[in-house]
Design a protein around this motif. Structure first.
Motif, PDB file in Angstrom:
ATOM      1  N   HIS A   2      81.845  -9.320 -30.270  1.00  0.00           N
ATOM      2  CA  HIS A   2      80.480  -9.654 -30.690  1.00  0.00           C
ATOM      3  C   HIS A   2      80.340  -9.780 -32.202  1.00  0.00           C
ATOM      4  O   HIS A   2      79.235 -10.054 -32.677  1.00  0.00           O
ATOM      5  CB  HIS A   2      79.509  -8.583 -30.188  1.00  0.00           C
ATOM      6  CG  HIS A   2      79.531  -8.395 -28.708  1.00  0.00           C
ATOM      7  ND1 HIS A   2      78.913  -9.250 -27.834  1.00  0.00           N
ATOM      8  CD2 HIS A   2      80.116  -7.442 -27.936  1.00  0.00           C
ATOM      9  CE1 HIS A   2      79.091  -8.840 -26.589  1.00  0.00           C
ATOM     10  NE2 HIS A   2      79.828  -7.746 -26.631  1.00  0.00           N
ATOM     11  N   LEU A  36      72.930  -5.557 -31.889  1.00  0.00           N
ATOM     12  CA  LEU A  36      73.268  -6.920 -31.470  1.00  0.00           C
ATOM     13  C   LEU A  36      74.451  -7.417 -32.293  1.00  0.00           C
ATOM     14  O   LEU A  36      74.601  -7.065 -33.464  1.00  0.00           O
ATOM     15  CB  LEU A  36      72.074  -7.863 -31.694  1.00  0.00           C
ATOM     16  CG  LEU A  36      70.705  -7.422 -31.138  1.00  0.00           C
ATOM     17  CD1 LEU A  36      69.639  -8.395 -31.600  1.00  0.00           C
ATOM     18  CD2 LEU A  36      70.756  -7.330 -29.625  1.00  0.00           C
ATOM     19  N   SER A  78      76.384 -10.540 -34.174  1.00  0.00           N
ATOM     20  CA  SER A  78      76.055 -11.842 -34.762  1.00  0.00           C
ATOM     21  C   SER A  78      76.747 -12.987 -34.027  1.00  0.00           C
ATOM     22  O   SER A  78      76.212 -14.092 -33.940  1.00  0.00           O
ATOM     23  CB  SER A  78      76.458 -11.861 -36.240  1.00  0.00           C
ATOM     24  OG  SER A  78      77.844 -11.582 -36.395  1.00  0.00           O
ATOM     25  N   ASP A 129      77.091 -13.481 -30.960  1.00  0.00           N
ATOM     26  CA  ASP A 129      76.312 -13.925 -29.810  1.00  0.00           C
ATOM     27  C   ASP A 129      75.256 -14.949 -30.225  1.00  0.00           C
ATOM     28  O   ASP A 129      74.888 -15.832 -29.440  1.00  0.00           O
ATOM     29  CB  ASP A 129      75.641 -12.727 -29.139  1.00  0.00           C
ATOM     30  CG  ASP A 129      76.656 -11.696 -28.666  1.00  0.00           C
ATOM     31  OD1 ASP A 129      77.756 -12.103 -28.253  1.00  0.00           O
ATOM     32  OD2 ASP A 129      76.366 -10.485 -28.737  1.00  0.00           O
ATOM     33  N   ILE A 130      74.751 -14.819 -31.448  1.00  0.00           N
ATOM     34  CA  ILE A 130      73.772 -15.786 -31.960  1.00  0.00           C
ATOM     35  C   ILE A 130      74.474 -17.076 -32.362  1.00  0.00           C
ATOM     36  O   ILE A 130      74.006 -18.178 -32.037  1.00  0.00           O
ATOM     37  CB  ILE A 130      72.992 -15.168 -33.138  1.00  0.00           C
ATOM     38  CG1 ILE A 130      72.104 -14.031 -32.610  1.00  0.00           C
ATOM     39  CG2 ILE A 130      72.158 -16.225 -33.869  1.00  0.00           C
ATOM     40  CD1 ILE A 130      71.343 -13.284 -33.676  1.00  0.00           C
ATOM     41  N   LEU A 185      68.073 -19.227 -27.598  1.00  0.00           N
ATOM     42  CA  LEU A 185      68.437 -17.835 -27.856  1.00  0.00           C
ATOM     43  C   LEU A 185      67.833 -16.906 -26.802  1.00  0.00           C
ATOM     44  O   LEU A 185      68.491 -15.986 -26.312  1.00  0.00           O
ATOM     45  CB  LEU A 185      67.988 -17.425 -29.257  1.00  0.00           C
ATOM     46  CG  LEU A 185      68.815 -17.963 -30.424  1.00  0.00           C
ATOM     47  CD1 LEU A 185      68.109 -17.720 -31.752  1.00  0.00           C
ATOM     48  CD2 LEU A 185      70.194 -17.322 -30.443  1.00  0.00           C
ATOM     49  N   ALA A 198      70.927 -15.637 -24.807  1.00  0.00           N
ATOM     50  CA  ALA A 198      71.238 -14.329 -25.411  1.00  0.00           C
ATOM     51  C   ALA A 198      70.176 -13.335 -24.940  1.00  0.00           C
ATOM     52  O   ALA A 198      70.333 -12.701 -23.907  1.00  0.00           O
ATOM     53  CB  ALA A 198      71.306 -14.442 -26.928  1.00  0.00           C
ATOM     54  N   HIS A 224      67.429 -11.494 -29.813  1.00  0.00           N
ATOM     55  CA  HIS A 224      68.311 -12.270 -30.678  1.00  0.00           C
ATOM     56  C   HIS A 224      67.573 -13.339 -31.478  1.00  0.00           C
ATOM     57  O   HIS A 224      68.177 -14.009 -32.310  1.00  0.00           O
ATOM     58  CB  HIS A 224      69.419 -12.930 -29.849  1.00  0.00           C
ATOM     59  CG  HIS A 224      70.447 -11.982 -29.324  1.00  0.00           C
ATOM     60  ND1 HIS A 224      70.236 -11.211 -28.209  1.00  0.00           N
ATOM     61  CD2 HIS A 224      71.697 -11.679 -29.764  1.00  0.00           C
ATOM     62  CE1 HIS A 224      71.307 -10.470 -27.963  1.00  0.00           C
ATOM     63  NE2 HIS A 224      72.213 -10.730 -28.889  1.00  0.00           N
TER      64      HIS A 224
END
Length: 654
Positions: A515, A529, A531, A533-534, A585, A589, A593
């Motif tokens: 991730h 979270l 980054s 994943d974004i 997003l 996600a 996010h």
């Protein structure tokens, strides 16, 4: 929730892979059935002495002294491998049929030059003799300021053959940034080139070489190779020798055997959060780790052509050179991956019959966005493995490779670090591939995911940790006599356990999702979270060239999570694009996010190995002085930092 279906599965050819034979031998040795990768991996990570002994014998490692003790202690840090054993990395890199192809150099113009093992041995012998004549002794440091050509490989092997220590960086580093690294080593000899070519432009670096030499008062000589035809630099007070003349002096190859943990090279951390750290690896640890990673997990061997697109700045250069240990031909490409066109590297893969090809996720994403169809436009029938590392691989890249590169090409996403010069996680020819996931922990790696209290997690985001020693863990950090910097870097959070600094999910199926860096964690209302994943969502948009997300705790107690966007030419961030990004997003996600705002910038700053500068940008936005928040010489374009300084000041003023 149903299990995800593989996008690639092993074919019958997997039965002939080296890892299958290795598992069979391990099963016979232990009396257990270790034919399944998960069982073999578990054994390799727990029965360390037996596993690494089998690696030793499988690949015919030779030492001048018998192996008495494989592992002394299992504590981290402090475990020692193969004490009292002497050997040399160089002997294993240069063994084999003198007529087999060893190194193939390629440049942007398409010019290529192949060197056999016999020719490589002769060049290493000549350079080693020259270094010896210059007074280089075991433990001395020889440095390279070099592009990715045969010169760098020969200089490295010649240095290591003497028991001296190698370190290098590319000539895209400015002299002061290079001196930040090399000055710590107090080097004896500098090996350089007159320049390099990138994107069709020739860069004359003679003045930079002279400036670097002037910043290193311990130098006794400079060796300069003619790469772009610019001539020799004028270096004040230090004799300059011509590389070509050195090679013209034949010599006998003499390889000094050294202790297993004798320093082989010094790799440097990115330097984006302060002074670059010198990470020292040993001959034996790198030899064994690369044999296992390349020979077993990647199934590399004689007859293979191995090409990882890299520069001398990045540890992947060191891993690429490690292909010599397995008898593979190693490809060295010097230049831009997109010159003279976006398919430049695919052209090299076709022309040289590359079997194992390594790139960054960004390279694949750029090809996907550009609509490339390499498998149609090029003959890629020799290619069986596409390695990917450097950052988290976008899930969309997996079907793109299947549909546009080759259905039988295995995507091997991997993640590791300069710290160990190898991967913690990767794949094997016997493992299926699931889009968006890394197949498994690498052999010999006691991988786990820890929560904040050191609890082992499955199917949840945790810290990537390693709970048992690996042979290629650093021997020490340079200029760290009491080991305090080394312990602080990896062992403070979980005593006795290596914390690497990545967020991962280790699934109950044994696969891994990375991730992003845990030291740049996003924290929305107490939820951590990643980054990556974004980026996986946002950078799929054809309008978005690149993105950077930051989660910064501001001085007034607020939390600011902006998303910085670099848009394609002619694209504007209007309400439609903004809305589509937000919806994607939320859908792909989670609502957490979604950033608080989106900001268009001209470009994103990176390290010189291509990694986004998340932590330094966060610190600058919070108000840190750029001069102390990062080493500007380690940034690909230091001028880009100013835009974040300005935005941070405006935000704090509000």
């Amino acid at each position: 929730m149903p299990e995800p279906q593989p996008i690639w599965t092993p074919g019958p050819e997997a039965a002939g892979s080296r890892i299958v034979a290795f598992a069979r031998e391990a099963s016979t040795l232990t009396g257990q059935d270790l034919s399944a990768y998960a069982d073999l991996q578990r054994w390799s990570a727990t029965e360390l002495e037996a596993f690494w002994s089998l690696v030793w014998s499988t690949f015919g490692v030779r030492s001048t002294t018998p192996v008495e003790q494989v592992l002394t202690g299992r504590e981290l840090p402090g475990a020692r491998w193969f004490t009292e054993t002497t050997l040399s990395y160089v002997e294993h890199a240069l063994r084999g049929d003198r007529d087999r192809r060893a190194v193939v150099e390629v440049d942007e113009s398409g010019h290529e030059h192949a060197t056999t093992i016999g020719e490589l041995r002769a060049e290493v012998a000549s350079v080693a003799a020259a270094l010896r004549g210059l007074g280089v002794q075991p433990g001395d440091r020889v440095i390279g300021y070099l592009p990715n050509t045969r010169v760098s490989v020969v200089a490295f092997l010649a240095t290591a053959s003497l028991g001296a220590i190698w370190s290098a960086c590319g000539q895209d580093y400015g002299p002061s940034a290079a001196a930040d690294r090399f000055g710590q080593l107090r080097p004896t000899v500098l090996v350089s080139a007159d320049g390099y070519t990138y994107g069709g432009t020739t860069h004359d670096r003679r003045a930079a070489v002279a400036e670097l030499a002037a910043a290193l008062p311990t130098l006794t000589a400079v060796l300069v190779a003619d790469v772009v035809g610019a001539g020799h630099p004028l270096v004040a007070g230090v004799p300059v020798q011509d590389w070509g003349q050195v090679l013209a002096q034949p010599a006998e190859l003499v390889i000094l055997d050294v202790a297993f943990d004798h320093p082989l090279w010094v790799l440097f951390s990115s330097g984006t959060t302060g002074k670059p750290k010198g990470i020292v690896h040993g001959h034996g640890g790198i030899l064994l780790a690369h044999l296992a990673a390349l020979g077993l997990n990647l199934d590399l061997g004689g007859g293979d052509t191995f090409f990882w697109y890299t520069t001398t700045n990045w540890m992947m250069w060191n891993l690429n050179v490690g292909g010599l240990l397995l008898g593979a031909a190693v490809v060295l490409y010097d230049g831009s991956p997109a010159h003279p066109g976006p398919d430049a590297l695919w052209e090299v893969v076709e022309r040289l019959g590359v079997t194992v090809f390594g790139v960054s996720p960004g390279f694949l994403l750029a090809g996907e966005k550009a609509g490339l169809t390499p498998g149609t436009e090029h003959d890629l029938t020799a290619l069986r493995t596409l390695g990917v590392t450097g950052s988290a691989l976008h899930g969309s890249a997996f079907p793109w490779v299947r549909d546009h590169v080759g259905q039988r090409v295995q995507v091997v996403s991997t993640s590791g670090g300069t710290d160990v010069a190898v991967g913690f996680v990767g794949s094997a020819p016997t493992l299926p591939v699931v889009a968006g996931e890394i197949a498994a922990a690498a052999l010999g790696v006691a991988l786990d995911a820890f929560g904040p209290h050191g609890e082992s997690l499955r199917d949840a985001v945790g810290e990537l940790v390693v709970t048992a020693p690996m042979p290629s863990m650093p021997v020490f950090f340079w200029d760290d006599p009491d080991g305090s910097r080394y312990r602080e870097a990896y062992f403070e959070t979980y005593p006795g356990v290596w914390r690497h600094g990545d967020w991962i999910t280790l699934t109950s199926r044994g696969t891994v999702v990375v991730h992003g860096r845990s030291d740049s964690t996003l924290n929305r209302n107490g939820v951590r979270l990643g980054s990556a994943d974004i980026y996986d969502v946002v950078e799929r948009f054809p309008e978005v060239r690149e993105s950077l997300v930051i989660g910064a705790e501001m001085p007034d107690g607020s939390y600011w999570m902006p998303l910085f966007l670099v848009l394609e030419d002619g694209v504007e961030l209007d309400d439609d694009l903004r809305g589509r990004i937000v919806e994607a997003l939320k859908r792909d996600a989670s609502p957490r996010h979604v950033p608080q705002e989106m900001v268009v910038v001209d470009a994103i700053p990176h390290t010189r190995t291509g990694k986004k500068l998340e932590v330094p940008v966060k610190r600058v936005l919070q108000g840190a002085d750029p001069a102390t928040a990062l080493s500007l010489g380690a940034v690909d374009d230091p001028t880009l930092i100013e835009q974040f300084v300005r935005m941070g000041a405006e935000r704090r003023a509000r």
